[in-house]
Write a protein that holds these residues in place. Structure first.
Motif, PDB file in Angstrom:
ATOM      1  N   CYS A   1      31.362  31.102   5.808  1.00  0.00           N
ATOM      2  CA  CYS A   1      30.719  32.253   4.633  1.00  0.00           C
ATOM      3  C   CYS A   1      30.340  30.965   3.982  1.00  0.00           C
ATOM      4  N   LYS A   2      29.417  31.609   2.881  1.00  0.00           N
ATOM      5  CA  LYS A   2      28.944  31.393   1.871  1.00  0.00           C
ATOM      6  C   LYS A   2      29.648  31.102   0.285  1.00  0.00           C
ATOM      7  N   PHE A   3      30.846  31.967   0.087  1.00  0.00           N
ATOM      8  CA  PHE A   3      31.913  31.260  -0.407  1.00  0.00           C
ATOM      9  C   PHE A   3      32.838  30.876   0.698  1.00  0.00           C
ATOM     10  N   TYR A   4      33.346  29.801  -0.310  1.00  0.00           N
ATOM     11  CA  TYR A   4      35.035  29.143   0.252  1.00  0.00           C
ATOM     12  C   TYR A   4      36.279  29.639  -0.453  1.00  0.00           C
ATOM     13  N   ASN A   5      36.354  28.886  -1.345  1.00  0.00           N
ATOM     14  CA  ASN A   5      38.077  29.073  -2.746  1.00  0.00           C
ATOM     15  C   ASN A   5      38.088  30.198  -3.424  1.00  0.00           C
ATOM     16  N   ASP A   6      37.081  30.391  -4.074  1.00  0.00           N
ATOM     17  CA  ASP A   6      36.088  32.309  -4.544  1.00  0.00           C
ATOM     18  C   ASP A   6      36.181  33.293  -3.662  1.00  0.00           C
ATOM     19  N   ALA A   7      36.189  33.665  -2.667  1.00  0.00           N
ATOM     20  CA  ALA A   7      36.223  34.457  -0.932  1.00  0.00           C
ATOM     21  C   ALA A   7      37.050  35.533  -2.013  1.00  0.00           C
ATOM     22  N   ASN A   8      38.094  35.244  -1.758  1.00  0.00           N
ATOM     23  CA  ASN A   8      38.735  36.336  -2.178  1.00  0.00           C
ATOM     24  C   ASN A   8      38.535  36.948  -2.848  1.00  0.00           C
ATOM     25  N   LEU A   9      38.532  36.159  -4.350  1.00  0.00           N
ATOM     26  CA  LEU A   9      38.443  37.212  -5.987  1.00  0.00           C
ATOM     27  C   LEU A   9      37.265  37.592  -5.997  1.00  0.00           C
ATOM     28  N   LEU A  10      36.301  36.730  -5.125  1.00  0.00           N
ATOM     29  CA  LEU A  10      35.005  38.179  -5.016  1.00  0.00           C
ATOM     30  C   LEU A  10      35.247  39.240  -4.679  1.00  0.00           C
ATOM     31  N   GLY A  11      35.539  39.059  -3.329  1.00  0.00           N
ATOM     32  CA  GLY A  11      35.914  40.496  -2.797  1.00  0.00           C
ATOM     33  C   GLY A  11      36.984  41.207  -2.960  1.00  0.00           C
TER      34      GLY A  11
END
Length: 303
Positions: free
Chosen positions: A280-290
């Motif tokens: 995945c491109k996003f790690y720790n902030d993935a859930n926030l972005l989604g």
């Protein structure tokens, strides 16, 4: 526009104020209340009162009807069961509120601005305590009849006559606790010692230095992930698989997953297409972005 985006985990609630272009304006985290719903609602209300955002986007664990804002379960949050969560929050907070499952939020982040942005169909595997995930079809996350699509942790990995009290689910076989057990077995130490002295960072560093016990433990986990990917390809056949979660930041994991998948394909399957696998491109902030993406999508659908 200023949106309060919240990612609820079993230990911490991560939060950020973001604009509609997904820029993080400020962020932080607080401990997740484990006692009762009222404590949870108090935290959300306190966070909103800090800056009076224009909306709230929630990413949460559990089986969730994101269209309705209803939570059937809340993962490890035992006080959440069969709740109209968005309706409850709206009684306290006079702004548009959205809600979506955390693993599905991670997948939506990849669809929006990540490594599925060029795909119509994909599968996201999120390696955490268990295996979260999502199936993307026509750039939409499939929810399933009972909102269980993508709950890969519950897939059974053994088809023999077994005692189902054994750890034979994908969640138990491929999650963080599984890696700890593999490390303990590889080094001949207790699980408690492995958990204390062989953190992920230490383990992968030792593997990169050529330590065979570390390589063996990681390879066994990679083999299990490869089997899961192999099976999912023959069920869904997506354009791309993505591996997420904290462990996915280690390049060696992806290398070993591909290596193990090649071994599987050596058995009379050499002519079949090999799945495209990335992290995945996003790690720790993935859930926030989604979660933000889902909030914006819900606002558009309401007009």
């Amino acid at each position: 526009m200023n949106i309060l985006v919240i990612d609820v985990g079993g230990t911490f609630i991560k939060y950020a104020w973001m604009n509609e272009n997904a820029q993080i304006l400020d962020k932080g985290k607080v401990s997740t209340p484990l006692d009762c719903l009222d404590s949870f609602l108090d935290v959300i209300e306190t966070l909103w009162n800090l800056k009076k955002a224009d909306g709230i986007a929630l990413s949460m664990p559990g089986m969730i009807d994101g269209e309705r804002g209803f939570m059937y379960t809340g993962g490890t949050l035992e006080y959440i069961r069969n709740l109209e969560m968005v309706s409850i929050l709206r009684k306290h907070l006079p702004v548009p509120i959205s809600l979506q499952n955390d693993a599905k939020c991670a997948a939506l982040a990849e669809v929006w601005k990540g490594n599925l942005s060029d795909c119509e169909n994909g599968v996201v595997l999120v390696c955490g305590t268990g295996i979260g995930g999502a199936i993307v079809y026509n750039r939409e996350v499939i929810r399933g009849e009972h909102f269980m699509a993508g709950e890969f942790s519950f897939i059974q990995t053994v088809m023999d006559d077994v005692d189902f009290d054994l750890d034979c689910s994908a969640g138990r076989q491929c999650g963080a606790k599984s890696l700890t057990k593999l490390v303990a077995d590889s080094y001949g130490v207790s699980v408690e010692e492995a958990e204390k002295n062989y953190t992920g960072e230490i383990l992968f560093k030792r593997a990169e230095e050529g330590e065979q016990q570390a390589i063996r433990a990681i390879r066994l986990l990679a083999r299990r992930l490869a089997i899961l990917i192999h099976n999912l390809q023959f069920i869904f056949d997506p354009q791309k698989f993505l591996i997420g979660g904290g462990i996915s930041i280690q390049p060696l994991l992806l290398t070993l997953v591909k290596d193990e998948l090649k071994k599987i394909r050596e058995n009379d399957m050499e002519g079949l297409p090999f799945p495209e696998i990335e992290v995945c491109k996003f790690y720790n902030d993935a859930n926030l972005l989604g979660a933000l993406y889902w909030w914006e999508k819900q606002q558009k659908n309401s007009y």
